[in-house]
Design an enzyme around this catalytic site. Structure first.
Site, PDB file in Angstrom:
ATOM      1  N   ASP A  55      -6.670  17.394 -15.770  1.00 17.00           N
ATOM      2  CA  ASP A  55      -6.898  16.018 -16.208  1.00 17.00           C
ATOM      3  C   ASP A  55      -6.435  15.961 -17.664  1.00 17.00           C
ATOM      4  OD1 ASP A  55      -7.945  13.655 -17.238  1.00 17.00           O
ATOM      5  OD2 ASP A  55      -9.721  13.722 -15.952  1.00 17.00           O
ATOM      6  N   LYS A  75      -6.762   4.593 -19.798  1.00 15.02           N
ATOM      7  CA  LYS A  75      -7.016   5.022 -21.168  1.00 15.02           C
ATOM      8  C   LYS A  75      -5.727   4.947 -22.006  1.00 15.02           C
ATOM      9  CE  LYS A  75     -10.962   5.718 -19.182  1.00 15.02           C
ATOM     10  NZ  LYS A  75     -11.395   7.004 -18.677  1.00 15.02           N
ATOM     11  N   ARG A  86       0.837  -1.212   0.000  1.00 18.90           N
ATOM     12  CA  ARG A  86       0.000   0.000   0.000  1.00 18.90           C
ATOM     13  C   ARG A  86       0.869   1.260   0.000  1.00 18.90           C
ATOM     14  NH1 ARG A  86      -2.320   2.263   4.396  1.00 18.90           N
ATOM     15  NH2 ARG A  86      -2.469   0.288   5.483  1.00 18.90           N
ATOM     16  N   TYR A 110     -15.235  15.018 -17.231  1.00 20.27           N
ATOM     17  CA  TYR A 110     -15.554  13.593 -17.200  1.00 20.27           C
ATOM     18  C   TYR A 110     -16.709  13.407 -16.197  1.00 20.27           C
ATOM     19  CZ  TYR A 110     -14.955   8.629 -16.409  1.00 20.27           C
ATOM     20  OH  TYR A 110     -15.171   7.285 -16.288  1.00 20.27           O
TER      21      TYR A 110
HETATM   22  C1  LIG Z   1     -11.915   7.552 -17.554  1.00 20.22           C
HETATM   23  C2  LIG Z   1     -11.643   8.938 -17.148  1.00 20.22           C
HETATM   24  C3  LIG Z   1     -11.487   9.269 -15.791  1.00 20.22           C
HETATM   25  C4  LIG Z   1     -11.684   8.263 -14.692  1.00 20.22           C
HETATM   26  O1  LIG Z   1     -10.726   7.254 -14.755  1.00 20.22           O
HETATM   27  P1  LIG Z   1     -10.979   5.754 -14.206  1.00 20.22           P
HETATM   28  O2  LIG Z   1      -9.688   5.080 -14.520  1.00 20.22           O
HETATM   29  O3  LIG Z   1     -12.157   5.211 -14.936  1.00 20.22           O
HETATM   30  O4  LIG Z   1     -11.239   5.877 -12.752  1.00 20.22           O
HETATM   31  C5  LIG Z   1     -11.193  10.580 -15.484  1.00 20.22           C
HETATM   32  N1  LIG Z   1     -11.047  11.517 -16.435  1.00 20.22           N
HETATM   33  C6  LIG Z   1     -11.181  11.233 -17.744  1.00 20.22           C
HETATM   34  C7  LIG Z   1     -11.019  12.325 -18.744  1.00 20.22           C
HETATM   35  C8  LIG Z   1     -11.483   9.940 -18.143  1.00 20.22           C
HETATM   36  O5  LIG Z   1     -11.630   9.666 -19.439  1.00 20.22           O
END
Ligand SMILES: *Cc1c(COP(=O)(O)O)cnc(C)c1O
Length: 393
Positions: free
Chosen positions: A184, A209, A59, A112
């Site tokens: 982000d 992603k 962790r 998101y």
């Molecule tokens: C998918 C996504 C998230 C969240 O990510 P997870 O891995 O699903 O928790 C946050 N921001 C964007 C732009 C995303 O495409």
């Protein structure tokens, strides 16, 4: 922030982890263990009280995590990184570690969906105020700033309308007020956009992603200064969203082709966006690489490529979208994005879970809106598939 990236991106994703190898293995071994032994009880105590030990308890992080973190920190030009079990784990820990009751945060009107819901419903429960602004208008960020504003949270290009924030302008504005900025950067990936170089303090990815890139894991990562990452690590120890070592290893493996994949997605993205924009059954395509995109000039300034994400409005609303999606041969009807396979999502249907029809309309989510994450299929197959599917509407 480091001066400049010393080596190219593909070299970095292949070799950066090796400084933490410690074995002669050519590919990274998996550190699939939850705990590590010390020689004496005193040594174990010392490890447990140190900052970010990589061989104490998983962790706290382990060598697999550190190898991923070193790679992504180098890609973004940051000092340090912290990997988490999901993008939301990274977002939640970063936002909550920065804010406390009585603070104010400026966020965008479109994010998101889980991020938008977090700011809308969750954040006020801790006595944190927030203001939502139109990200395409830098002056709205300026107007929203208050004496107790601690954080400006941006996302660009944003989900699902591919709107663009002027990153450098917002970063400069925040700096002049001593406010932390967080972006982000999931949609762009570090191949196309490096926000730390534009003055942003903290970069977050859903590594599920583009960084992972193969639709086979969930992970998140935060890149920033050493000081911020240590503070975040301290918080995340209690938040507990640690990545499994196996998924960390998969992420490290997926990263090895990041530059190759995203360059292919940039090419396919532009080709598909142009094809769809010219198609009579499509009302509008949102893609920052098109000259018709309202922030195309800003996108050109801050992005090296325009990525594989786009959305479009299909004429005829829900029935037309249904015919299109069920007729596509290669593009999968699924959530998530950034992988090597093309994925299509009916945005209005998906957002129906978390937003009322009025909220959707206020956010510009029309019934015919679909989001496409372009994969690395051959361009002619991809275009031919959309052509035949559109002919069934
Ligand atoms: C998918 C996504 C998230 C969240 O990510 P997870 O891995 O699903 O928790 C946050 N921001 C964007 C732009 C995303 O495409």
């Amino acid at each position: 922030m480091k001066e400049t990236q010393k080596q190219g991106l593909q070299t970095t994703v292949l070799h950066e982890w090796e400084q933490l190898n410690g074995t002669s293995a050519v590919t990274a071994p998996i550190w699939q263990t939850s705990t590590f032994s010390a020689d004496t009880p005193e040594q174990l105590v010392e490890l447990g009280e140190s900052t970010r030990p990589s061989e104490f308890y998983t962790r706290y992080g382990n060598p697999t995590h550190r190898q991923v973190e070193a790679t992504v920190a180098a890609l973004e030009g940051g000092d340090a990184a912290l990997v988490t079990s999901s993008g939301m784990g990274a977002i939640f820990a970063s936002v909550l570690s920065l804010l406390q009751s009585g603070d104010h945060v400026v966020a965008q009107r479109t994010h998101y969906s889980a991020t938008a819901k977090m700011f809308r419903d969750l954040v006020p429960r801790w006595g944190i105020e927030r203001t939502f602004v139109d990200q395409t208008r830098t002056e709205e960020f300026a107007k929203a700033i208050q004496p107790h504003t601690r954080l400006i949270y941006i996302e660009s290009p944003s989900n699902p309308l591919l709107q663009v924030t002027d990153i450098q302008a917002v970063a400069e504005l925040a700096k002049s007020h001593g406010i932390t900025t967080l972006i982000d950067n999931t949609f762009a990936s570090p191949v196309n956009q490096q926000p730390l170089k534009l003055g942003i303090d903290v970069v977050i990815h859903s590594a599920t992603k583009y960084l992972g890139g193969h639709h086979d894991l969930t992970a998140g990562i935060v890149v920033s200064s050493q000081a911020f990452i240590e503070q975040l690590w301290d918080f995340s120890l209690m938040a507990g969203s640690i990545l499994s070592p196996f998924d960390g290893w998969l992420l490290l493996r997926g990263l090895k082709t990041l530059g190759l994949r995203v360059e292919g997605q940039n090419r396919n993205g532009l080709a598909l966006a142009r094809f769809l924009q010219a198609h009579p059954k499509i009302e509008r395509v949102n893609y920052p690489g098109l000259e018709t995109h309202p922030q195309h000039e800003v996108a050109r300034r801050q992005m090296k490529g325009f990525g594989g994400m786009m959305s479009m409005v299909v004429k005829g609303g829900f029935p037309a979208v249904h015919a299109l999606i069920t007729s596509l041969k290669f593009a999968k009807c699924a959530v998530s994005l950034g992988g090597v396979e093309t994925v299509i999502t009916h945005v209005a249907a998906m957002w129906g879970h978390q937003h009322s029809p009025e909220q959707r309309r206020a956010l510009g989510i029309e019934d015919g809106l679909v989001r496409i994450s372009v994969g690395v299929e051959d361009e002619h197959d991809l275009l031919a598939d959309f052509e035949q599917a559109l002919s069934r509407i």
